[in-house]
Design a protein around this motif. Structure first.
Motif, PDB file in Angstrom:
ATOM      1  N   LYS A 108      -8.977   3.164  -5.092  1.00  0.00           N
ATOM      2  CA  LYS A 108      -8.608   3.056  -3.674  1.00  0.00           C
ATOM      3  C   LYS A 108      -9.143   4.226  -2.863  1.00  0.00           C
ATOM      4  O   LYS A 108      -9.637   4.047  -1.731  1.00  0.00           O
ATOM      5  CB  LYS A 108      -7.076   3.015  -3.552  1.00  0.00           C
ATOM      6  CG  LYS A 108      -6.562   2.798  -2.130  1.00  0.00           C
ATOM      7  CD  LYS A 108      -6.865   1.391  -1.641  1.00  0.00           C
ATOM      8  CE  LYS A 108      -6.250   1.125  -0.275  1.00  0.00           C
ATOM      9  NZ  LYS A 108      -6.557  -0.222   0.213  1.00  0.00           N
ATOM     10  N   LEU A 109      -9.047   5.435  -3.403  1.00  0.00           N
ATOM     11  CA  LEU A 109      -9.349   6.633  -2.628  1.00  0.00           C
ATOM     12  C   LEU A 109     -10.776   7.154  -2.807  1.00  0.00           C
ATOM     13  O   LEU A 109     -11.375   7.667  -1.862  1.00  0.00           O
ATOM     14  CB  LEU A 109      -8.361   7.748  -2.998  1.00  0.00           C
ATOM     15  CG  LEU A 109      -6.886   7.468  -2.680  1.00  0.00           C
ATOM     16  CD1 LEU A 109      -6.012   8.560  -3.249  1.00  0.00           C
ATOM     17  CD2 LEU A 109      -6.679   7.362  -1.173  1.00  0.00           C
ATOM     18  N   SER A 229      -0.326   9.980   2.551  1.00  0.00           N
ATOM     19  CA  SER A 229      -0.874   9.857   3.901  1.00  0.00           C
ATOM     20  C   SER A 229      -0.806  11.165   4.679  1.00  0.00           C
ATOM     21  O   SER A 229      -1.485  11.327   5.698  1.00  0.00           O
ATOM     22  CB  SER A 229      -0.138   8.756   4.670  1.00  0.00           C
ATOM     23  OG  SER A 229       1.256   9.056   4.757  1.00  0.00           O
ATOM     24  N   ASP A 235      -7.619   9.836   4.181  1.00  0.00           N
ATOM     25  CA  ASP A 235      -7.443   8.965   5.337  1.00  0.00           C
ATOM     26  C   ASP A 235      -6.817   7.643   4.894  1.00  0.00           C
ATOM     27  O   ASP A 235      -7.515   6.693   4.554  1.00  0.00           O
ATOM     28  CB  ASP A 235      -8.798   8.727   6.008  1.00  0.00           C
ATOM     29  CG  ASP A 235      -8.660   7.927   7.301  1.00  0.00           C
ATOM     30  OD1 ASP A 235      -7.531   7.859   7.816  1.00  0.00           O
ATOM     31  OD2 ASP A 235      -9.682   7.383   7.765  1.00  0.00           O
ATOM     32  N   LEU A 236      -5.484   7.612   4.822  1.00  0.00           N
ATOM     33  CA  LEU A 236      -4.748   6.399   4.461  1.00  0.00           C
ATOM     34  C   LEU A 236      -3.632   6.175   5.467  1.00  0.00           C
ATOM     35  O   LEU A 236      -2.896   7.104   5.813  1.00  0.00           O
ATOM     36  CB  LEU A 236      -4.144   6.528   3.056  1.00  0.00           C
ATOM     37  CG  LEU A 236      -5.074   6.458   1.843  1.00  0.00           C
ATOM     38  CD1 LEU A 236      -4.264   6.624   0.577  1.00  0.00           C
ATOM     39  CD2 LEU A 236      -5.853   5.156   1.805  1.00  0.00           C
ATOM     40  N   ASP A 237      -3.498   4.957   5.888  1.00  0.00           N
ATOM     41  CA  ASP A 237      -2.361   4.642   6.759  1.00  0.00           C
ATOM     42  C   ASP A 237      -1.238   4.036   5.924  1.00  0.00           C
ATOM     43  O   ASP A 237      -1.357   3.878   4.697  1.00  0.00           O
ATOM     44  CB  ASP A 237      -2.776   3.705   7.889  1.00  0.00           C
ATOM     45  CG  ASP A 237      -3.418   2.418   7.369  1.00  0.00           C
ATOM     46  OD1 ASP A 237      -3.096   2.008   6.233  1.00  0.00           O
ATOM     47  OD2 ASP A 237      -4.243   1.829   8.098  1.00  0.00           O
ATOM     48  N   ASP A 238      -0.151   3.678   6.577  1.00  0.00           N
ATOM     49  CA  ASP A 238       1.022   3.169   5.856  1.00  0.00           C
ATOM     50  C   ASP A 238       0.709   1.882   5.105  1.00  0.00           C
ATOM     51  O   ASP A 238       1.215   1.676   3.992  1.00  0.00           O
ATOM     52  CB  ASP A 238       2.173   2.928   6.845  1.00  0.00           C
ATOM     53  CG  ASP A 238       2.728   4.239   7.401  1.00  0.00           C
ATOM     54  OD1 ASP A 238       2.465   5.288   6.773  1.00  0.00           O
ATOM     55  OD2 ASP A 238       3.397   4.206   8.447  1.00  0.00           O
ATOM     56  N   SER A 239      -0.100   1.031   5.700  1.00  0.00           N
ATOM     57  CA  SER A 239      -0.426  -0.236   5.015  1.00  0.00           C
ATOM     58  C   SER A 239      -1.248   0.015   3.754  1.00  0.00           C
ATOM     59  O   SER A 239      -1.085  -0.681   2.737  1.00  0.00           O
ATOM     60  CB  SER A 239      -1.192  -1.168   5.960  1.00  0.00           C
ATOM     61  OG  SER A 239      -2.431  -0.594   6.344  1.00  0.00           O
ATOM     62  N   ASP A 240      -2.151   1.008   3.798  1.00  0.00           N
ATOM     63  CA  ASP A 240      -2.925   1.362   2.602  1.00  0.00           C
ATOM     64  C   ASP A 240      -2.003   1.888   1.504  1.00  0.00           C
ATOM     65  O   ASP A 240      -2.184   1.576   0.319  1.00  0.00           O
ATOM     66  CB  ASP A 240      -3.965   2.427   2.940  1.00  0.00           C
ATOM     67  CG  ASP A 240      -5.061   1.899   3.842  1.00  0.00           C
ATOM     68  OD1 ASP A 240      -5.391   0.711   3.735  1.00  0.00           O
ATOM     69  OD2 ASP A 240      -5.584   2.697   4.647  1.00  0.00           O
ATOM     70  N   VAL A 241      -1.032   2.698   1.880  1.00  0.00           N
ATOM     71  CA  VAL A 241      -0.080   3.238   0.908  1.00  0.00           C
ATOM     72  C   VAL A 241       0.728   2.113   0.284  1.00  0.00           C
ATOM     73  O   VAL A 241       0.962   2.089  -0.932  1.00  0.00           O
ATOM     74  CB  VAL A 241       0.837   4.280   1.571  1.00  0.00           C
ATOM     75  CG1 VAL A 241       1.945   4.706   0.603  1.00  0.00           C
ATOM     76  CG2 VAL A 241       0.037   5.493   2.014  1.00  0.00           C
ATOM     77  N   ASP A 243      -0.175  -0.988  -0.051  1.00  0.00           N
ATOM     78  CA  ASP A 243      -1.062  -1.745  -0.936  1.00  0.00           C
ATOM     79  C   ASP A 243      -1.241  -1.019  -2.266  1.00  0.00           C
ATOM     80  O   ASP A 243      -1.231  -1.642  -3.334  1.00  0.00           O
ATOM     81  CB  ASP A 243      -2.420  -1.933  -0.252  1.00  0.00           C
ATOM     82  CG  ASP A 243      -3.415  -2.664  -1.134  1.00  0.00           C
ATOM     83  OD1 ASP A 243      -3.137  -3.822  -1.504  1.00  0.00           O
ATOM     84  OD2 ASP A 243      -4.461  -2.069  -1.467  1.00  0.00           O
ATOM     85  N   LEU A 244      -1.394   0.290  -2.209  1.00  0.00           N
ATOM     86  CA  LEU A 244      -1.551   1.087  -3.428  1.00  0.00           C
ATOM     87  C   LEU A 244      -0.291   1.024  -4.277  1.00  0.00           C
ATOM     88  O   LEU A 244      -0.353   0.893  -5.508  1.00  0.00           O
ATOM     89  CB  LEU A 244      -1.878   2.526  -3.049  1.00  0.00           C
ATOM     90  CG  LEU A 244      -2.392   3.458  -4.154  1.00  0.00           C
ATOM     91  CD1 LEU A 244      -3.601   2.869  -4.854  1.00  0.00           C
ATOM     92  CD2 LEU A 244      -2.741   4.819  -3.564  1.00  0.00           C
TER      93      LEU A 244
END
Length: 492
Positions: A108-109, A229, A235-241, A243-244
Motif C-alpha cells: 500500500k505504502l 496518517s 500521504d494517506l487519508d482516512d479511507s486509505d487507512v 482500506d489497509l
C-alpha cells in the motif's frame, strides 16, 4: 543459528523431490529468519556474487545460489534442543507474522520495496537467537519474564548495554549481509512516526504482529493504523487507512492460524538431524559424482585441444610439422643454443624434378612420393630432431646440438637411402627420386642469427646443389670459429 523443526520437516521432503523448483524452496525458507539470513549472506559472498549487485531477498538468494548451493546450505541446519524451544517458537511466530504484515503495508505504502521490507521484518529479531547462543539460560529467563517486546528490549539494554536489534545488525554485518538489511534490523524497533514510509512499515510490522499475538482486537489494530496518517512523509487519508485495516484484518487471522499450526509441529529432533545428515551425505555424493564427471569432461577437452593443437601444427598429407610449427620451434632452438652454447644445424631439402614426376604420373602418385619420403626422412633423424614440410616438395630438418659434420652425415644417409629405396610404384615399376640438400648451421662464437636468416642460408646452399647438377649436398662453412662470414663447398 537454530532453525524451526517445522521448516525442516517441509524442507527434507523437497530435497527428495526431483521436480522441486527453487521457488518451492524459497517459499519454505522465507518463513524462517535463521535460514533466510544464512542464504542471503551466502548469496552475497564474493564467490557467488562475482561482481553482481547485493541481494536482499530470499528468492533472489536461491536464484543466485542455484539448486545445489541452496541445498547444501539448507541441509546444514541446526535445531534447538531442551526446554527453551517454546520461547523461540514465540520469536519465530512474531517475525514470520511481522514479515507478512510488512509486505501488506508495503504493497500500500511503498510497493517497490515490498521484498526488501519482508526480509528486514523477518530478520528484525535475529539478535534474540544470537543472545540465546551467548547467554542461553539467563537470556531464556529474561525472555520469559518480559511483559512485552518493548519490555524485552528495555531489559536487554539494562543487562547487556544494547538490545537485540543492535546485536542482530552487528551479526548481519559480520556475515556479510548487504548493509541495507543490517540497517533495517538496527532501525526496526524505533518509533514508526520517525523516518520515511519504508521505515514506518518495518517498525509497524512488529507492533501489529505483537498486537495480534497478544489477543489483539480490531480496535487495537485500528488504533495502531490510525496513527499512520499523522506520520511525516506518508500521504494517506482516512479511507486509505480503513482500506489497509480491512486488508490486514482479512488476512491476519488465516496467517496467524497457519503459523501456529506450523510451529506446533513436533518431531523427534534426533530423527530430524539424522534425516538431514543422510540427505546432506547423498547430496555430497551427487556433487562428487558431478565433479568427477566435470573433471572427466575437462580432461577430454584437454585431450581434444591437444589433438587440435597437434593437428594445427602438422602437415595434413605427410604428418610432419608444418611451416608455422617449424618457425616457432626454430626460434626457440636458436634462443636455447645461444643460452646454453650449443650448436644447431639445419637441412633444406628439395625433391628433384618433382613437377615432372607429377606431370608424368599424376598428383596421386606425387602424394604417395611425398608421404613415403616423409617417412624415410623421419627414419633418418633422431627423436630430438624435427622434420617439417616447408611447402610443396620442400622440407626442412632441425638438428639441435649437431655440428656441420654430423649434419652432413644425416644428409648423406638420406641421399643413400633414396638411391636404395623407391618412393612409389607406377605400372609395376619402382619410382626413385633424388634430392638437393643445403646445410646451414650456428655455433657458439658466431654472430647471432635469426630463424629466417638460418633458413635462407640453407636455401641458398640447396640452390647451389641444384646448380651443381642436383642430387647433391652443399654446406655453409666458416673460415674461423669466431667468424660470421661464410664460404661454400660442394659435397657430392
Amino acid at each position: 543459528m537454530p532453525t524451526l523443526p517445522s521448516v525442516v520437516t517441509r524442507i527434507l521432503p523437497l530435497t527428495r523431490e526431483p521436480d522441486a523448483g527453487l521457488l518451492d524452496f524459497a517459499r519454505v525458507i522465507e518463513t524462517d529468519p535463521a535460514l533466510t539470513l544464512k542464504l542471503v549472506a551466502l548469496a552475497n559472498n564474493a564467490f557467488y556474487a562475482r561482481g553482481g549487485g547485493d541481494l536482499t531477498t530470499c528468492r533472489e538468494a536461491v536464484q543466485r545460489l542455484g539448486s545445489e548451493g541452496t541445498l547444501a546450505a539448507l541441509l546444514s541446519f541446526s535445531l534447538l534442543r531442551g526446554r527453551h524451544r517454546r520461547d523461540f517458537h514465540d520469536v519465530w511466530q512474531r517475525t514470520a507474522l511481522a514479515a507478512q504484515v510488512a509486505k501488506i503495508l508495503a504493497e500500500k505504502l511503498c510497493p517497490l520495496h515490498s521484498g526488501l521490507l519482508f526480509t528486514q521484518a523477518l530478520l528484525q529479531d535475529i539478535g534474540i537467537l544470537a543472545l540465546s547462543a551467548i547467554d542461553a539460560q539467563d537470556y531464556s529467563h529474561l525472555v520469559a519474564s518480559a511483559t512485552s517486546h518493548a519490555d524485552l528490549c528495555r531489559q536487554e539494554l539494562e543487562r547487556y548495554g544494547c538490545d537485540h536489534a543492535a546485536i542482530g545488525a552487528w551479526l548481519a554485518r559480520c556475515w556479510g549481509v548487504p548493509e541495507v538489511l543490517a540497517e533495517g534490523i538496527a532501525e526496526s524497533h524505533g518509533d514508526p512516526a520517525d523516518g520515511i514510509a519504508t521505515t514506518a512499515c518495518l517498525r509497524l510490522s512488529g507492533r501489529l504482529a505483537d498486537a495480534w499475538l497478544q489477543g489483539g482486537s480490531d480496535r487495537q489494530l485500528h488504533q495502531e493504523l490510525a496513527a499512520i496518517s499523522t506520520y511525516p512523509n506518508i500521504d494517506l487519508d482516512d479511507s486509505d487507512v480503513m482500506d489497509l485495516a480491512e486488508r490486514l484484518l482479512e488476512r491476519l487471522p488465516d496467517m496467524a492460524a497457519l503459523l501456529a499450526a506450523s510451529l506446533d509441529v513436533e518431531r523427534d529432533l534426533t530423527s530430524l538431524l539424522a534425516d538431514g545428515k543422510h540427505q546432506l551425505f547423498e547430496l555430497t555424493l551427487r556433487l562428487q559424482q558431478r565433479l568427477q564427471a566435470k573433471e572427466q569432461e575437462l580432461e577430454d577437452l584437454r585431450e581434444d585441444n591437444a589433438k587440435l593443437d597437434a593437428k594445427a601444427s602438422r602437415d595434413s598429407l605427410t604428418g610432419l610439422a608444418n611451416r608455422d610449427m617449424l618457425e616457432r620451434h626454430l626460434a626457440q632452438l636458436l634462443r636455447q643454443a645461444g643460452d646454453q652454447d650449443l650448436p644447431l644445424s639445419l637441412l633444406f631439402i628439395d625433391l628433384d624434378r618433382f613437377k615432372q614426376l607429377n606431370d608424368r604420373h599424376g598428383h596421386a602418385v606425387g602424394d604417395v612420393v611425398l608421404t613415403h619420403f616423409a617417412s624415410t626422412l623421419t627414419d633418418a633423424i633422431r627423436g630430438t630432431d624435427l622434420a617439417a614440410r616447408y611447402g610443396g616438395e620442400e622440407f626442412v630438418v632441425l638438428l639441435p646440438g649437431e655440428r656441420p659434420g654430423g649434419a652432413h652425415r644425416v644428409a648423406e644417409r638420406l641421399t643413400r637411402w633414396l638411391g636404395e629405396k623407391p618412393m612409389a610404384h607406377h605400372d609395376d615399376q619402382p619410382l626413385y627420386i633424388t634430392a638437393s640438400i643445403g646445410i646451414s648451421h650456428w655455433e657458439p662464437g658466431m654472430a647471432p642469427v635469426s630463424a629466417a636468416a638460418l633458413v635462407e642460408l640453407a636455401d641458398q646452399q640447396m640452390y647451389r646443389s641444384k646448380r651443381g647438377g642436383r642430387a647433391r649436398v652443399s654446406m655453409q662453412l666458416t673460415s674461423s670459429h669466431h667468424d660470421t662470414s661464410t664460404s661454400e663447398s660442394d659435397i657430392t
